[in-house]
Design a protein around this motif. Structure first.
Motif, short mmCIF file in Angstrom:
data_model
loop_
_atom_site.label_atom_id
_atom_site.label_comp_id
_atom_site.label_asym_id
_atom_site.label_seq_id
_atom_site.Cartn_x
_atom_site.Cartn_y
_atom_site.Cartn_z
N ILE A 4 -42.51 -34.44 71.88
CA ILE A 4 -42.99 -34.15 72.84
C ILE A 4 -41.96 -32.60 73.51
O ILE A 4 -41.00 -33.05 73.06
CB ILE A 4 -42.79 -35.43 74.40
N SER A 6 -40.41 -31.84 75.78
CA SER A 6 -39.53 -31.73 76.95
C SER A 6 -38.90 -30.11 77.13
O SER A 6 -38.44 -30.02 78.67
CB SER A 6 -39.75 -32.65 77.22
N ARG A 47 -53.84 -36.31 77.20
CA ARG A 47 -52.19 -35.34 76.73
C ARG A 47 -51.27 -36.37 77.74
O ARG A 47 -50.08 -36.59 77.88
CB ARG A 47 -51.75 -34.51 77.13
N GLN A 48 -52.39 -36.92 78.97
CA GLN A 48 -51.67 -37.29 80.13
C GLN A 48 -50.93 -39.04 79.83
O GLN A 48 -50.18 -39.81 80.11
CB GLN A 48 -52.34 -37.37 81.37
N PHE A 51 -48.68 -38.61 77.08
CA PHE A 51 -46.84 -38.29 77.90
C PHE A 51 -46.73 -39.77 79.16
O PHE A 51 -45.34 -40.13 79.20
CB PHE A 51 -46.79 -37.15 79.31
N ASP A 52 -47.49 -39.63 79.47
CA ASP A 52 -47.12 -41.23 80.16
C ASP A 52 -46.73 -42.25 80.19
O ASP A 52 -45.39 -43.21 80.16
CB ASP A 52 -47.81 -41.69 81.10
N GLN A 54 -44.56 -41.91 77.12
CA GLN A 54 -43.56 -42.28 76.86
C GLN A 54 -42.53 -42.23 77.42
O GLN A 54 -40.97 -43.01 77.75
CB GLN A 54 -43.52 -40.86 76.17
N PHE A 61 -38.49 -38.87 80.65
CA PHE A 61 -39.51 -37.65 80.69
C PHE A 61 -40.11 -37.25 81.71
O PHE A 61 -40.59 -36.36 81.95
CB PHE A 61 -40.50 -38.58 79.19
N GLN A 65 -39.98 -33.91 83.43
CA GLN A 65 -41.24 -32.97 84.06
C GLN A 65 -41.10 -32.79 85.26
O GLN A 65 -42.11 -31.48 86.33
CB GLN A 65 -42.71 -34.09 83.73
N GLN A 71 -46.59 -27.55 82.96
CA GLN A 71 -46.47 -28.84 82.15
C GLN A 71 -46.16 -29.28 80.72
O GLN A 71 -46.23 -27.99 79.34
CB GLN A 71 -47.91 -28.92 81.90
N VAL A 74 -47.40 -32.15 74.77
CA VAL A 74 -47.15 -33.12 74.03
C VAL A 74 -48.39 -32.39 72.67
O VAL A 74 -49.64 -32.46 72.66
CB VAL A 74 -47.96 -34.38 74.78
#
Length: 81
Positions: A4, A6, A47-48, A51-52, A54, A61, A65, A71, A74
């Motif tokens: 990710i 970030s 992707r969502q 990400f969710d 993690q 994380f 965001q 955005q 990932v």
């Protein structure tokens, strides 16, 4: 392997992200193992979901965001060998 980009919620993605997008074949060192991977950026629901997952394990994380308007990318690294 999921990575990710970030960059702790910075306004731009980290330099390694741009390197992987430009050169998606990379070498991963994991423990004592070294192997080649193909990087692929995820999008949409995949992707969502990643990400969710993690953010559920490491809530920071979600904070990252919230700190940025971009955005957070990932990527999935798939072993080539």
């Amino acid at each position: 392997i999921v990575v990710i980009a970030s960059f702790a919620g910075a306004p731009t993605s980290p330099p390694w992200y741009f390197n992987l997008v430009a050169n998606p074949i990379a070498t991963v060192e994991l423990g004592t193992e070294s192997f080649e991977v193909q990087a692929m950026e995820t999008s949409g629901e995949e992707r969502q979901r990643l990400f969710d997952q993690q953010a559920e394990q490491m809530p920071i994380f979600a904070d990252y965001q919230k700190k940025t308007t971009r955005q957070i990318p990932v990527l999935v690294l798939t072993r080539s060998d």
